[in-house]
Enzyme design. Structure first.
Site, PDB file in Angstrom:
ATOM      1  N   GLN A 126     125.862 -23.568   5.226  1.00  0.00           N
ATOM      2  CA  GLN A 126     125.275 -23.179   3.941  1.00  0.00           C
ATOM      3  C   GLN A 126     125.730 -21.786   3.535  1.00  0.00           C
ATOM      4  OE1 GLN A 126     121.021 -22.657   4.025  1.00  0.00           O
ATOM      5  NE2 GLN A 126     120.789 -23.060   1.853  1.00  0.00           N
ATOM      6  N   GLY A 127     126.372 -21.664   2.378  1.00  0.00           N
ATOM      7  CA  GLY A 127     126.844 -20.378   1.876  1.00  0.00           C
ATOM      8  C   GLY A 127     125.980 -19.853   0.755  1.00  0.00           C
ATOM      9  N   TYR A 128     124.801 -19.377   1.111  1.00  0.00           N
ATOM     10  CA  TYR A 128     123.879 -18.827   0.119  1.00  0.00           C
ATOM     11  C   TYR A 128     123.734 -17.308   0.273  1.00  0.00           C
ATOM     12  CZ  TYR A 128     121.996 -23.172  -1.913  1.00  0.00           C
ATOM     13  OH  TYR A 128     121.828 -24.333  -2.608  1.00  0.00           O
ATOM     14  N   SER A 129     123.108 -16.862   1.370  1.00  0.00           N
ATOM     15  CA  SER A 129     122.775 -15.447   1.521  1.00  0.00           C
ATOM     16  C   SER A 129     124.016 -14.560   1.579  1.00  0.00           C
ATOM     17  CB  SER A 129     121.956 -15.235   2.795  1.00  0.00           C
ATOM     18  OG  SER A 129     120.698 -15.859   2.693  1.00  0.00           O
ATOM     19  N   GLU A 248     115.073 -28.215   1.618  1.00  0.00           N
ATOM     20  CA  GLU A 248     115.099 -27.393   2.817  1.00  0.00           C
ATOM     21  C   GLU A 248     113.693 -26.948   3.198  1.00  0.00           C
ATOM     22  OE1 GLU A 248     117.136 -23.292   4.578  1.00  0.00           O
ATOM     23  OE2 GLU A 248     117.175 -23.688   2.421  1.00  0.00           O
ATOM     24  N   SER A 385     112.268 -16.001   1.782  1.00  0.00           N
ATOM     25  CA  SER A 385     111.217 -15.393   2.585  1.00  0.00           C
ATOM     26  C   SER A 385     109.835 -15.865   2.129  1.00  0.00           C
ATOM     27  CB  SER A 385     111.288 -13.864   2.501  1.00  0.00           C
ATOM     28  OG  SER A 385     110.850 -13.419   1.236  1.00  0.00           O
ATOM     29  N   ASN A 386     108.876 -15.794   3.044  1.00  0.00           N
ATOM     30  CA  ASN A 386     107.528 -16.246   2.712  1.00  0.00           C
ATOM     31  C   ASN A 386     106.896 -15.421   1.597  1.00  0.00           C
ATOM     32  OD1 ASN A 386     107.891 -18.141   4.669  1.00  0.00           O
ATOM     33  ND2 ASN A 386     106.129 -17.546   5.921  1.00  0.00           N
ATOM     34  N   GLU A 387     107.326 -14.164   1.473  1.00  0.00           N
ATOM     35  CA  GLU A 387     106.827 -13.351   0.354  1.00  0.00           C
ATOM     36  C   GLU A 387     107.283 -13.941  -0.980  1.00  0.00           C
ATOM     37  OE1 GLU A 387     106.461 -11.199   3.991  1.00  0.00           O
ATOM     38  OE2 GLU A 387     108.209 -12.179   3.104  1.00  0.00           O
TER      39      GLU A 387
END
Length: 400
Positions: A126-129, A248, A385-387
């Site tokens: 996966q090329g996201y971040s 996801e 992130s959960n935030e």
């Protein structure tokens, strides 16, 4: 909704259980049960065993080679795999890029990529971040510029992705790239399928705290990507990315694996002693375990409700599953370390890698617990992130 299993459901469960019992190699079960490190061959072996049975992609419809199972059947299958200690089928191909290709890809992309995902001929990452675009993914800077030469139209990709899980093994990467820098950042992103073996692609390892090579940096230096590898429309990639992230985040809940870990926690807490009695009989520790078990039961009911609404893709409710699921995973790993106490402290990389049959401290149960605890800290970060998930919940569910 009625959550009672029917007779057909129970017969299906028995079929799945018998298959796993007969086909799961003992060495793979041992690795998973004991939190030992899995290698590429471990994942591929189990994927191909399932593929021969037609079960490698439980959520796929029959038209694409899946079993066409109901949501309840998929849940039962996941439960049985987790209970037995099978390696996971890696989600990047089966559960992430495949649904995007099915929903938005061309017929040629479906015909070519989906069978290769199903057979595990292609390993996807996966090329996201990016270094400056993690949870704020829309700030990504990797560019794809349309060009034309004697070989036809193509994109030239330049930039960097980071925290790319198991990219060292990958044949393909699905990538978010910026194709229009002159518009609002969410509107200038496209979704490309890029060959990891293409000239200009470089993978560099990121070694984690437990000395494992699980994640990587991926660099693109003037990488040529055929226009035919664009999924859907140019500059519509943000829409496809949100669709993918919904799948996801649903999977990240990992109810079945958490139920297995809860059972292991109870075994450990019965073994360890406090004041001459099993730790599980200590009122304070038992209350922590009971509270966590109640939370896990509530999460499972929520997952079943989401899966039952099978006519639509996961929406913002997937963020609820992601937050609660990852918090439960982290609390489980913390309680296991608490139960093991000092026995969890020594770090034994040779045992984790399988170079030694037993741990140096002669406690194979406790030896992997602290590395597992540290590894699970990441679950509240990846997938958004959960935030960020709490912001989504506040805006899209609560209307705040």
């Amino acid at each position: 909704m009625d959550l009672t299993y029917t007779g057909d459901d129970l017969a299906f469960r028995d079929q799945v259980r018998a298959f796993i019992e007969a086909e799961l190699p003992a060495d793979l079960r041992h690795k998973v049960d004991n939190h030992l490190r899995l290698q590429k061959d471990d994942y591929v072996r189990w994927h191909r065993i399932l593929a021969r049975q037609g079960w490698a992609a439980p959520g796929w419809p029959r038209e694409y080679g899946g079993p066409g199972w109901t949501p309840v059947q998929r849940h039962i299958f996941d439960e049985e795999c987790a209970r037995a200690g099978t390696p996971p089928v890696l989600p990047f191909g089966v559960n992430m890029v495949a649904p995007v290709i099915m929903a938005f890809g061309s017929q040629a992309q479906k015909d070519y990529y989906l069978p290769r995902i199903l057979s595990c001929e292609d390993w996807w990452c996966q090329g996201y971040s990016e270094p400056g675009a993690g949870s704020d993914l829309a700030s990504l800077k990797t560019t794809a510029v349309l060009a034309r030469d004697d070989d036809g139209d193509h994109y030239v990709v330049n930039g960097q992705k980071t925290w790319t899980t198991l990219a060292q093994y990958a044949d393909m990467i699905f990538c978010l790239v910026r194709t229009d820098p002159g518009v609002r950042k969410q509107e200038g992103i496209s979704f490309l399928l890029i060959d990891m073996h293409a000239p200009g692609v470089t993978v560099r390892p990121i070694i984690m705290l437990d000395e494992d090579h699980e994640v990587n940096e991926v660099f693109f230096d003037n990488v040529r990507v055929p226009v035919s590898n664009l999924v859907g429309q140019e500059n519509k990639g943000w829409t496809y990315a949100k669709y993918l992230l919904g799948h996801e985040r649903t999977g990240i809940a990992a109810v079945g694996r958490s139920k297995r870990e809860l059972a292991r926690l109870k075994v450990l807490a019965r073994r360890e002693q406090k004041d001459g009695r099993p730790l599980l009989l200590d009122p304070l520790f038992a209350a922590k375990v009971a509270d966590l078990e109640i939370e896990l039961m509530a999460l499972e009911m929520t997952v079943l409700r989401v899966l039952a609404d099978a006519h639509k893709a996961p929406g913002p409710e997937a963020s609820v599953l992601k937050v609660r699921g990852t918090e439960i995973q982290q609390r489980l790993s913390a309680l296991m370390v608490e139960a093991a106490g000092p026995l969890a402290l020594p770090f034994d990389a040779a045992y984790l890698d399988g170079a030694r049959e037993h741990s140096a401290i002669d406690d194979d149960f406790a030896a992997p617990l602290l590395p597992h605890y540290f590894n699970v800290r990441k679950t509240s970060i990846y997938g958004g992130s959960n935030e960020i998930q709490r912001n989504i919940i506040a805006q899209m569910i609560l209307g705040l």
